[in-house]
Design a protein around this motif. Sequence first.
Motif, PDB file in Angstrom:
ATOM      1  N   GLN A  14      11.723   5.490   1.967  1.00  0.00           N
ATOM      2  CA  GLN A  14      11.173   5.635   0.605  1.00  0.00           C
ATOM      3  C   GLN A  14      10.222   4.459   0.332  1.00  0.00           C
ATOM      4  OE1 GLN A  14      15.005   5.823   0.483  1.00  0.00           O
ATOM      5  NE2 GLN A  14      14.591   7.825   1.360  1.00  0.00           N
ATOM      6  N   PHE A  16      11.113   1.247   0.560  1.00  0.00           N
ATOM      7  CA  PHE A  16      11.592   0.011   1.179  1.00  0.00           C
ATOM      8  C   PHE A  16      11.049  -0.128   2.600  1.00  0.00           C
ATOM      9  CE2 PHE A  16      14.742  -2.283   3.770  1.00  0.00           C
ATOM     10  CZ  PHE A  16      14.712  -3.499   3.096  1.00  0.00           C
ATOM     11  N   ALA A  18      11.455  -1.350   5.944  1.00  0.00           N
ATOM     12  CA  ALA A  18      12.543  -1.874   6.791  1.00  0.00           C
ATOM     13  C   ALA A  18      11.985  -2.584   8.023  1.00  0.00           C
ATOM     14  CB  ALA A  18      13.473  -0.746   7.209  1.00  0.00           C
ATOM     15  N   SER A  38      22.861  -8.670   8.988  1.00  0.00           N
ATOM     16  CA  SER A  38      22.896  -7.298   8.502  1.00  0.00           C
ATOM     17  C   SER A  38      21.654  -6.979   7.669  1.00  0.00           C
ATOM     18  CB  SER A  38      24.163  -7.139   7.647  1.00  0.00           C
ATOM     19  OG  SER A  38      24.270  -5.819   7.243  1.00  0.00           O
ATOM     20  N   GLY A  39      21.041  -5.857   7.952  1.00  0.00           N
ATOM     21  CA  GLY A  39      19.917  -5.398   7.142  1.00  0.00           C
ATOM     22  C   GLY A  39      18.552  -5.880   7.604  1.00  0.00           C
ATOM     23  N   GLY A  41      16.904  -5.017  10.254  1.00  0.00           N
ATOM     24  CA  GLY A  41      16.106  -3.972  10.895  1.00  0.00           C
ATOM     25  C   GLY A  41      16.399  -3.730  12.368  1.00  0.00           C
ATOM     26  N   LYS A  42      17.509  -4.263  12.863  1.00  0.00           N
ATOM     27  CA  LYS A  42      17.842  -4.090  14.281  1.00  0.00           C
ATOM     28  C   LYS A  42      18.062  -2.620  14.640  1.00  0.00           C
ATOM     29  CE  LYS A  42      21.649  -6.494  13.828  1.00  0.00           C
ATOM     30  NZ  LYS A  42      21.709  -6.844  12.407  1.00  0.00           N
ATOM     31  N   SER A  43      18.958  -1.974  13.870  1.00  0.00           N
ATOM     32  CA  SER A  43      19.282  -0.578  14.182  1.00  0.00           C
ATOM     33  C   SER A  43      18.080   0.325  13.969  1.00  0.00           C
ATOM     34  CB  SER A  43      20.437  -0.083  13.310  1.00  0.00           C
ATOM     35  OG  SER A  43      21.594  -0.799  13.618  1.00  0.00           O
ATOM     36  N   ARG A  47      16.674   2.830  16.662  1.00  0.00           N
ATOM     37  CA  ARG A  47      16.593   4.279  16.404  1.00  0.00           C
ATOM     38  C   ARG A  47      15.183   4.797  16.605  1.00  0.00           C
ATOM     39  NH1 ARG A  47      20.064   3.447  11.523  1.00  0.00           N
ATOM     40  NH2 ARG A  47      22.169   3.475  12.367  1.00  0.00           N
ATOM     41  N   GLU A 159      25.415  -2.314  18.809  1.00  0.00           N
ATOM     42  CA  GLU A 159      26.699  -2.975  18.537  1.00  0.00           C
ATOM     43  C   GLU A 159      27.845  -2.283  19.259  1.00  0.00           C
ATOM     44  OE1 GLU A 159      27.320  -5.428  15.769  1.00  0.00           O
ATOM     45  OE2 GLU A 159      25.523  -5.244  14.547  1.00  0.00           O
TER      46      GLU A 159
END
Length: 352
Positions: A14, A16, A18, A38-39, A41-43, A47, A159
Amino acid sequence: MATVEVRDLRKRYQDFLALDGVSLKAESGQLVTLLGPSGCGKSTTLRCLAGFLEANGGEITVDGESILGTPANRRGFGVVFQNYALFPHMTVAENIGYGLKIQKLPKPEITTRVHDAMKLVRLDGLGDRLPRAISGGQQQRVALARALVLKPKLLLLDEPLANLDARLRDEVRWLIRDLQQQSGITAFYVTHDQSEAMAMSDMVAVMKAGRVAQFATPREIYQKPVERYVADFTGEANFIPCQSVTPHGEGRYTISAAGVTLELAGVPGITGPAELLLRPEALSLTTPEAGTFRGTVTKSAFLGAALHCEITLNDGSVLKLAAEPNHHVVAGKEVGIAIDHTHAWLMPEVTP
Ligand SMILES: Nc1ncnc2c1ncn2[C@@H]1O[C@H](COP(=O)(O)OP(=O)(O)OP(=O)(O)O)[C@@H](O)[C@H]1O
């Protein structure tokens, strides 16, 4: 084996942002870790690599060819997540062989490859069990075997040890690294655990709010961080503000900090305010006369293998160090601190 390059990757959820321009590279056979809180942008980066998310900008290439238009199921990558996502009604062997069955390989070949994969991850003899009848560590090894059995070009791990207890984490960590090195497979590994990243990786990308703050070897990240954020995230760190900094070129400086003048190495090209990074192992206790710095012990705690001390210098800086456990160090004592110049490092002072 594959060389993978991520260039200026952008991803928006949206309104934000990332990923705000992520760039990094895995040479063929390397394990590259995405490390950060956390948060950061690793995942999301992983992805996008897997093809589960569409990037809004930038490029990902494998052996020089763009893969952004290739759907996830045609990229030929193996993916392992922290929640193993095994099929509960299938046996261990069926779970591992599932992808091969989908590819419609002949049954005898599936049997052989599943057998070999189980041996590789040390699951021999457990092929007929259901996932609920094996331990968490074993389930994660099934997930690993399920990815490896497909002989992927690239292994993506998000992880994978997060749900395991400390002892199993250690065991599976070494297994992953062994298998990755033996097979020479290129891999990306997401973690927020600094020691995991240091122990396993060829290269580490320390991520900060959708960007890569530093991309380097574990040694360089630890010993020569480009900013305080990286230093803080990759281990115990002491910082002392500098009063004056005189550059000599090629990353050498004369500085004045806590009333002492020193010559040392640092991030090249510092022009503004700077601070000195001293890892605890760069420091040792000595007499006030012999030390580079002088200070007063403000805390000491016996932790078995070492005596953890906090020393407050005359400029108010606090240094933490691990002293020899039999040292007699009590709060209020005046001490000297000797520093190993090879472990001292100057960084620009970046406002958080
Ligand atoms: N589907 C989504 N919609 C909106 N925002 C999202 C979505 N997925 C992730 N984000 C946000 O994007 C940012 C990056 O998320 P990401 O999962 O990549 O972080 P991470 O570094 O992997 O964190 P963690 O270690 O907690 O998994 C976070 O601020 C997250 O809240």
